[in-house]
Design a protein around this motif. Structure first.
Motif, PDB file in Angstrom:
ATOM      1  N   PRO A  89      -1.413 -15.296   5.993  1.00  0.00           N
ATOM      2  CA  PRO A  89      -0.494 -15.612   4.890  1.00  0.00           C
ATOM      3  C   PRO A  89       0.060 -14.405   4.132  1.00  0.00           C
ATOM      4  N   ILE A  90      -0.600 -13.285   4.236  1.00  0.00           N
ATOM      5  CA  ILE A  90      -0.209 -12.143   3.397  1.00  0.00           C
ATOM      6  C   ILE A  90       0.070 -10.946   4.282  1.00  0.00           C
ATOM      7  N   ARG A  91       1.201 -10.331   4.064  1.00  0.00           N
ATOM      8  CA  ARG A  91       1.579  -9.138   4.820  1.00  0.00           C
ATOM      9  C   ARG A  91       1.308  -7.894   3.984  1.00  0.00           C
ATOM     10  N   VAL A  92       0.800  -6.857   4.628  1.00  0.00           N
ATOM     11  CA  VAL A  92       0.536  -5.586   3.958  1.00  0.00           C
ATOM     12  C   VAL A  92       1.623  -4.597   4.362  1.00  0.00           C
ATOM     13  N   ASP A  93       2.421  -4.176   3.396  1.00  0.00           N
ATOM     14  CA  ASP A  93       3.471  -3.194   3.644  1.00  0.00           C
ATOM     15  C   ASP A  93       2.974  -1.804   3.221  1.00  0.00           C
ATOM     16  N   VAL A  94       3.117  -0.830   4.117  1.00  0.00           N
ATOM     17  CA  VAL A  94       2.726   0.544   3.825  1.00  0.00           C
ATOM     18  C   VAL A  94       3.992   1.374   3.611  1.00  0.00           C
ATOM     19  N   THR A  95       4.105   1.985   2.447  1.00  0.00           N
ATOM     20  CA  THR A  95       5.288   2.779   2.122  1.00  0.00           C
ATOM     21  C   THR A  95       4.868   4.119   1.531  1.00  0.00           C
ATOM     22  N   ALA A  96       5.786   5.078   1.607  1.00  0.00           N
ATOM     23  CA  ALA A  96       5.534   6.407   1.039  1.00  0.00           C
ATOM     24  C   ALA A  96       5.957   6.422  -0.420  1.00  0.00           C
ATOM     25  N   TRP A  97       5.078   6.936  -1.259  1.00  0.00           N
ATOM     26  CA  TRP A  97       5.423   7.114  -2.665  1.00  0.00           C
ATOM     27  C   TRP A  97       5.940   8.536  -2.868  1.00  0.00           C
ATOM     28  N   ASN A  98       7.145   8.637  -3.443  1.00  0.00           N
ATOM     29  CA  ASN A  98       7.737   9.945  -3.730  1.00  0.00           C
ATOM     30  C   ASN A  98       7.701  10.839  -2.492  1.00  0.00           C
ATOM     31  N   PRO A  99       8.550  10.573  -1.516  1.00  0.00           N
ATOM     32  CA  PRO A  99       8.560  11.360  -0.274  1.00  0.00           C
ATOM     33  C   PRO A  99       8.735  12.856  -0.533  1.00  0.00           C
ATOM     34  N   LEU A 100       8.464  13.646   0.483  1.00  0.00           N
ATOM     35  CA  LEU A 100       8.550  15.095   0.355  1.00  0.00           C
ATOM     36  C   LEU A 100       9.974  15.516  -0.001  1.00  0.00           C
ATOM     37  N   PRO A 101      10.124  16.635  -0.703  1.00  0.00           N
ATOM     38  CA  PRO A 101      11.453  17.074  -1.156  1.00  0.00           C
ATOM     39  C   PRO A 101      12.342  17.499   0.005  1.00  0.00           C
ATOM     40  N   PRO A 102      13.652  17.615  -0.251  1.00  0.00           N
ATOM     41  CA  PRO A 102      14.583  18.042   0.805  1.00  0.00           C
ATOM     42  C   PRO A 102      14.190  19.391   1.396  1.00  0.00           C
ATOM     43  N   GLY A 103      14.329  19.494   2.698  1.00  0.00           N
ATOM     44  CA  GLY A 103      13.990  20.739   3.384  1.00  0.00           C
ATOM     45  C   GLY A 103      12.539  20.838   3.784  1.00  0.00           C
ATOM     46  N   VAL A 104      11.737  19.805   3.443  1.00  0.00           N
ATOM     47  CA  VAL A 104      10.306  19.830   3.749  1.00  0.00           C
ATOM     48  C   VAL A 104       9.942  18.529   4.461  1.00  0.00           C
TER      49      VAL A 104
ATOM     50  N   GLY B  14      -1.116   9.255   4.749  1.00  0.00           N
ATOM     51  CA  GLY B  14      -0.519   8.102   5.412  1.00  0.00           C
ATOM     52  C   GLY B  14      -1.470   7.474   6.417  1.00  0.00           C
ATOM     53  N   GLN B  15      -2.194   8.307   7.139  1.00  0.00           N
ATOM     54  CA  GLN B  15      -3.153   7.809   8.119  1.00  0.00           C
ATOM     55  C   GLN B  15      -4.262   7.019   7.427  1.00  0.00           C
ATOM     56  N   VAL B  16      -4.733   7.528   6.295  1.00  0.00           N
ATOM     57  CA  VAL B  16      -5.793   6.840   5.548  1.00  0.00           C
ATOM     58  C   VAL B  16      -5.315   5.472   5.080  1.00  0.00           C
ATOM     59  N   MET B  17      -4.090   5.406   4.532  1.00  0.00           N
ATOM     60  CA  MET B  17      -3.576   4.143   4.008  1.00  0.00           C
ATOM     61  C   MET B  17      -3.259   3.154   5.131  1.00  0.00           C
ATOM     62  N   ASN B  18      -2.793   3.635   6.271  1.00  0.00           N
ATOM     63  CA  ASN B  18      -2.530   2.730   7.388  1.00  0.00           C
ATOM     64  C   ASN B  18      -3.825   2.134   7.928  1.00  0.00           C
ATOM     65  N   THR B  19      -4.875   2.932   7.961  1.00  0.00           N
ATOM     66  CA  THR B  19      -6.184   2.409   8.379  1.00  0.00           C
ATOM     67  C   THR B  19      -6.666   1.350   7.402  1.00  0.00           C
ATOM     68  N   MET B  20      -6.481   1.594   6.117  1.00  0.00           N
ATOM     69  CA  MET B  20      -6.874   0.620   5.099  1.00  0.00           C
ATOM     70  C   MET B  20      -6.035  -0.647   5.233  1.00  0.00           C
ATOM     71  N   ALA B  21      -4.749  -0.520   5.534  1.00  0.00           N
ATOM     72  CA  ALA B  21      -3.875  -1.682   5.688  1.00  0.00           C
ATOM     73  C   ALA B  21      -4.317  -2.553   6.861  1.00  0.00           C
TER      74      ALA B  21
ATOM     75  N   LEU C  63       0.866  -1.181   0.000  1.00  0.00           N
ATOM     76  CA  LEU C  63       0.000   0.000   0.000  1.00  0.00           C
ATOM     77  C   LEU C  63       0.905   1.234   0.000  1.00  0.00           C
ATOM     78  N   GLN C  64       0.844   2.010  -1.059  1.00  0.00           N
ATOM     79  CA  GLN C  64       1.627   3.237  -1.147  1.00  0.00           C
ATOM     80  C   GLN C  64       0.726   4.432  -0.879  1.00  0.00           C
ATOM     81  N   TYR C  65       1.217   5.376  -0.088  1.00  0.00           N
ATOM     82  CA  TYR C  65       0.486   6.619   0.120  1.00  0.00           C
ATOM     83  C   TYR C  65       1.329   7.779  -0.390  1.00  0.00           C
ATOM     84  N   SER C  66       0.664   8.833  -0.815  1.00  0.00           N
ATOM     85  CA  SER C  66       1.362   9.998  -1.336  1.00  0.00           C
ATOM     86  C   SER C  66       1.382  11.095  -0.286  1.00  0.00           C
TER      87      SER C  66
END
Length: 478
Positions: free
Chosen positions: A207-222, A159-166, A148-151
């Motif tokens: 049997p199945i693990r749900v991995d939650v990751t960030a898609w295209n993290p925020l740019p440097p300095g943010v 991220g909170q929405v995707m973690n709840t879905m996971a 599950l990727q969140y933007s």
């Protein structure tokens, strides 16, 4: 009773204070409703949060005592999502990988569920490893995974929405997929005269693990996804507050109001300018101020190390926001006078911040907030700046809509401002300074008409001269 007509009594004080009390109470009721009502329970207002689902899995065969059984985990997952999803809250879009990637790049989706190729083969390998002698003798297969990727660039709560879905998906896998796989494994083990041990049964039950990751993290300095909202607030205030400052100072320099500095009040003669010319001058000062403030904001961002955006796009868009808000703020003040300061505050700040979508996404705001935000300059400023900062200035990521709406505000401010001031001038409503107050009971003449009460006399020009006389070229107007 003094010559001014004021008694100084309790009754007079109550009469004078009633309006101020009513306005303050009304303003802060609106503030409480907008700022508390819109953020107290965003989850209860969540609706149609867009999430993409990409199913790249294909069915795999499992040999059983009664023949080969086709196991298609990807289809079972998507079917379960469709059947059990709360469609009022989550809007699932079954798309291919390219469409999901494009939707993440332009902010269409909060996140994506990716069901990888070979998922069913991994699950079959788990069953065989638990049920057959050959499987138990071989290496332990890895646990099957979906991603599950969140933007983080779309919203601070993605991220909170995707973690709840996971969490919900993980529970569903245990309840709906695990028991069937365990049953298959037990049948297969019995056919080979064996059994499924406790450890294998536990693995098959989850049997199945749900991995939650960030898609295209925020740019440097943010590190805060709400940065575009706060940047938008700065440029909105540059337009709104800047207009108030410009209006007050120009009116003072043109003699329409006194310029007060501490205990001193500086009066100058009334300038020979009509309402239209005065408003145009204020617009011109705002147009000059806008690029200066925009450049200062970019300078501060550079000092702080914020990167990942096109400075040129930030510059011209910030100019557009400041000019749109500033022009409209000047128009409102020209149309309704001092009350325009309160109207501008409500319009651009009180209604703007909680409906911007920066702190709480529009999909989690009450419907009335969404309706207000659709036309709010603050919401448009947030969308445009978010697109520039996080989505490579994508026109479809909100920048295009923001430009059109802010352009309409600019044109509307110009047209309405000119129309109102021209009408006032044709009606003979010239702006004049206040100098003296006539004693109570004397009638007032001119535009105020006649009648009982306290009238206002015309101002005498600075440096001598008669009332209503305009002294051009006087040193006070340099």
């Amino acid at each position: 009773m003094s010559e001014s007509g004021h008694t100084g009594g309790i009754r007079e004080f109550a009469s004078h204070s009633a309006g101020a009390v009513a306005v303050v109470c009304g303003l802060f009721f609106l503030l409480a409703f907008m700022y508390i009502g819109g953020t107290a329970d965003p989850q209860s207002h969540a609706r149609h949060i867009p999430v993409a689902v990409v199913n790249s899995d294909e069915a795999a065969g499992l040999d059983t005592p009664v023949g080969e059984r086709r196991i298609d985990v990807g289809t079972r997952i998507t079917a379960g999502l469709i059947q059990n999803n709360d469609w009022g809250t989550l809007r699932l879009h079954m798309v291919d990988a390219a469409t999901a990637e494009e939707g993440l790049r332009d902010g269409t989706y909060f996140g994506t569920l990716r069901i990888p190729p070979g998922l069913s083969e991994q699950v079959v390998a788990l069953v065989e490893a638990a049920a057959t002698d050959e499987g138990r003798a071989g290496p332990v297969p890895e646990r099957a995974r979906v991603e599950l990727q969140y933007s983080p660039r779309v919203s601070i709560v993605s991220g909170q929405v995707m973690n709840t879905m996971a969490d919900r998906m993980q529970e569903s896998f245990r309840e709906r997929v695990g028991p069937g796989l365990l049953e298959d494994a037990e049948l297969l083990a019995e056919a080979e005269g064996g059994s499924v041990d406790a450890a294998a049964a536990l693995a098959l039950g989850d049997p199945i693990r749900v991995d939650v990751t960030a898609w295209n993290p925020l740019p440097p300095g943010v590190s805060n996804a709400s940065l575009p909202m706060f940047y938008a607030l700065v440029v909105i205030l540059a337009g709104f507050t800047g207009a108030m400052i410009i209006s007050a100072l120009l009116d003072a320099r043109l003699g329409f109001i006194p310029l007060e500095i501490g205990p001193f009040a500086h009066h100058v003669h009334v300038a020979p300018f009509g309402r239209v010319q005065t408003l145009v001058r204020k617009w011109a000062v705002t147009a000059v101020t806008a690029p200066l403030v925009s450049a200062l904001c970019l300078w501060v961002a550079a000092i702080l190390g914020i990167s990942g955006y096109d400075p040129g796009h930030m510059f011209w868009f910030s100019n557009l926001v400041i000019i749109a808000v500033g022009f409209c703020a000047h128009t409102i003040i020209a149309a309704i006078g001092n009350a325009g300061l309160l109207v501008n505050l409500v319009l651009f700040v009180v209604l703007g911040i909680p409906t911007s979508g920066g702190a709480t996404p529009t999909q989690m705001l009450p419907p009335v907030f969404v309706a207000i935000g659709d036309l709010q300059p603050m919401h448009q400023a947030y969308l445009g700046l978010r697109s520039i900062m996080f989505f490579d200035s994508g026109w479809d990521a909100g920048l295009g809509h923001a430009v059109w709406v802010l352009g309409a505000w600019t044109v509307g401010g110009l047209v309405v401002g000119l129309a109102v001031t021209v009408v006032y001038e044709r009606m003979g409503m010239r702006r004049q300074a206040v100098a003296d107050r006539v004693p109570a009971g004397r009638g007032a003449s001119g535009l105020l008409g006649s009648g009982r009460g306290v009238g206002i006399a015309d101002a005498a020009p600075a440096g001598g001269g008669e009332a209503r006389e305009v002294v051009e070229g006087h040193p006070a107007h340099r």
